[in-house]
Design a protein around this motif. Sequence first.
Motif, PDB file in Angstrom:
ATOM      1  N   HIS A 407       0.819  -1.200   0.000  1.00 30.33           N
ATOM      2  CA  HIS A 407       0.000   0.000   0.000  1.00 30.33           C
ATOM      3  C   HIS A 407       0.860   1.259   0.000  1.00 30.33           C
ATOM      4  O   HIS A 407       2.054   1.227   0.331  1.00 30.33           O
ATOM      5  N   LEU A 408       0.223   2.385  -0.356  1.00 29.20           N
ATOM      6  CA  LEU A 408       0.838   3.705  -0.304  1.00 29.20           C
ATOM      7  C   LEU A 408      -0.028   4.598   0.580  1.00 29.20           C
ATOM      8  O   LEU A 408      -1.263   4.544   0.524  1.00 29.20           O
ATOM      9  N   TRP A 409       0.629   5.439   1.373  1.00 32.91           N
ATOM     10  CA  TRP A 409      -0.040   6.375   2.275  1.00 32.91           C
ATOM     11  C   TRP A 409       0.058   7.761   1.633  1.00 32.91           C
ATOM     12  O   TRP A 409       1.113   8.361   1.573  1.00 32.91           O
ATOM     13  N   VAL A 410      -1.058   8.244   1.139  1.00 34.48           N
ATOM     14  CA  VAL A 410      -1.079   9.411   0.258  1.00 34.48           C
ATOM     15  C   VAL A 410      -1.731  10.595   0.962  1.00 34.48           C
ATOM     16  O   VAL A 410      -2.869  10.505   1.434  1.00 34.48           O
ATOM     17  N   SER A 411      -1.003  11.722   1.037  1.00 34.38           N
ATOM     18  CA  SER A 411      -1.564  12.933   1.641  1.00 34.38           C
ATOM     19  C   SER A 411      -2.422  13.667   0.626  1.00 34.38           C
ATOM     20  O   SER A 411      -2.197  13.589  -0.588  1.00 34.38           O
TER      21      SER A 411
END
Length: 475
Positions: A407-411
């Motif tokens: 997964h990617l944690w995207v702001s």
Amino acid sequence: MSNSSSSRLLAESIAQEIALLPEGTRIATHRELVRRFAASGTTVSAALALLAQRGLIAPRPGAGTYRTAARPVAHIGDTSWQEAALDAAGTEIGALRDFQAPALLQTLSTSGPDIVDLNGGYLHPGLQPLGTLATAMSRAARRTQAWDRPPAGGLAELRDWFAADIGGGLGRHDILVCAAGQSALAIALRALAQPGDPVLLESPTYPGAIAAAHAAGLRPVPVPMDVDGLHADHLDRALARTRARVIIVQPLFQNPTGASVSVARQEEIRAIARRHGAFVIEDDFARHMAHVDASTVPPPMVAGDPDGTVVHIRSLTKVTSPNLRVAAIAARGPVLARLRSAHVIDTLIVPAPLQLTALEVVTAPGWRRALKALSVALAHRRDVATEAVVAAFGDHSLARRPRGGYHLWVSLPAHLDEHQLVPAALATGVAITPGTNFSATGNSLRHVRLSYVAAPSAADVDDAIRRLAPLLIEH
């Protein structure tokens, strides 16, 4: 209005619509229902689950959801008394327990064929070692001990394998086989803490940890993170302030941030916990999800822990199938007896056919090849997802580009939060996870998590993320 009451009201509205449909008719898609009723994806999923429980609809994977045959239903009387009874059941210690888990349920929601799933945390069948799993199950069923009662702590051969896989000089008597990581986490929390106790969690953290803490009657206390994982100074102060006896840490490719705890930080966390007389629950869910281009990953915290501070959880589910629900708890010292008692009370045993299937999988000649193939596929999907996120959200949106996990944690842009983006994304055919799900306090984190393993292909991931770009424009 609570989420549960909203879903019940929506279920009644949908039930009235489909009551007029003939058997076998495909009902409106998840996406259409979100748009038509202006409801969140979580509320729609919960409403459909209620209708499925009532036997009114049935999902067909890859094809949609269909009206089932009408069947006689017993008259249901006035059940309103249950609300008061359930409230009364929580007058003292019971009031500390909370069994609401919408964020966790959302991770299990199934998307229709017209939705690209960037929410799920389990491998798409195209990434699963299906041949190995099928062969393993067949071989397990032919074993003479498949239908005999297994030991309460798990099959000796499987415990030996877990001990060797985790390392650190552990032996079979330090291992307890459990029914996957979520069950192991719930068992550990109940065994190590009493209702009303604080439990320290990474901030942000996995929704299942938050839900398990609430269900055990514990009080989640968030502790900030930095690039090396849980912040040591904040942890020390939180332990001194709260006198907590349990800390939960995800050491590798943390969900949702992707951070990994460095060896130096591991030593700090263990030393701080030991000084305060606290246990560290090490949820090592992503140990076998390092990408092919990852550098050497740090060893598990339990490997350098001769004093029994760390209670380690190692699961096979993430890298095989959501149905191979087998995991291990590793611990040193008297705490293992407490953990074993909690496990027996909860589940008695993990079924032998499931344990034997897991054993056949991990000892198969193709097991290491399957892990290597997965690491290559994960790296490719990560690269595709990262490029798409940068194009859609901007380069500043990714503080970390993990070389492991899924997964990617995207702001998000300053003018937008997840409560706006998530339903809008679902209306365009893309399921994503709101950052709020990972907050122990329920506050908006102005992030979304994008998973790249549940979609059918890397091309689907790319298309779905780029489809979000118009939703980010400030009007």
